[in-house]
Design a protein around this motif. Sequence first.
Motif, PDB file in Angstrom:
ATOM      1  N   ASN A  61       0.778  -1.235  -0.051  1.00  0.00           N
ATOM      2  CA  ASN A  61      -0.071   0.083  -0.114  1.00  0.00           C
ATOM      3  C   ASN A  61       0.884   1.194   0.057  1.00  0.00           C
ATOM      4  O   ASN A  61       0.314   2.347   0.123  1.00  0.00           O
ATOM      5  N   VAL A  98      -3.069   2.843   7.035  1.00  0.00           N
ATOM      6  CA  VAL A  98      -2.844   2.980   5.665  1.00  0.00           C
ATOM      7  C   VAL A  98      -3.877   3.847   5.377  1.00  0.00           C
ATOM      8  O   VAL A  98      -3.681   4.778   4.554  1.00  0.00           O
ATOM      9  N   GLU A  99      -4.942   3.819   5.827  1.00  0.00           N
ATOM     10  CA  GLU A  99      -6.393   4.872   5.572  1.00  0.00           C
ATOM     11  C   GLU A  99      -5.971   6.373   5.990  1.00  0.00           C
ATOM     12  O   GLU A  99      -5.907   7.210   5.312  1.00  0.00           O
ATOM     13  N   LYS A 102      -2.881   7.698   4.010  1.00  0.00           N
ATOM     14  CA  LYS A 102      -2.627   7.424   2.428  1.00  0.00           C
ATOM     15  C   LYS A 102      -2.356   8.615   1.674  1.00  0.00           C
ATOM     16  O   LYS A 102      -1.630   8.262   0.514  1.00  0.00           O
ATOM     17  N   ALA A 105       1.407   8.040   1.241  1.00  0.00           N
ATOM     18  CA  ALA A 105       1.918   6.658   0.741  1.00  0.00           C
ATOM     19  C   ALA A 105       2.700   6.920  -0.994  1.00  0.00           C
ATOM     20  O   ALA A 105       2.364   7.827  -1.358  1.00  0.00           O
TER      21      ALA A 105
END
Length: 110
Positions: A61, A98-99, A102, A105
């Motif tokens: 991710n 991850v959320e 993001k 990322a």
Amino acid sequence: MRKKLCFDCKKSFNLSSDDLGLSNFKCPECGNQAIVVTHRFRPPKAGDNRKWEVVKFLVKNGFPYQHISIYEPDRHGIQRFIKYARYPENMIDAIEFVEQHKLQALKNNG
Ligand SMILES: [Zn+2]
């Protein structure tokens, strides 16, 4: 400093001088493709499949253990750097991580 990481062997290796300038990295043990992560990555024990799944999820991710910054608004509403985020070690936290991060990322990773 960066390391390369092999999900098949569940091991990480320091990049060697042979790796410099390459964009594709191979595992020195099995020859499969290795993923580059930062030196901040600490490999779980080889038998700890749950933690390895978390590592895989994070890397896929876009989180190969780079610094992730946490910002909070100050009293003027301006976002200020607070600290670096800790990388999660279980899947529930990893999904949230991850959320939440993001925007930080990396693209096209793994
Ligand atoms: Zn390998």
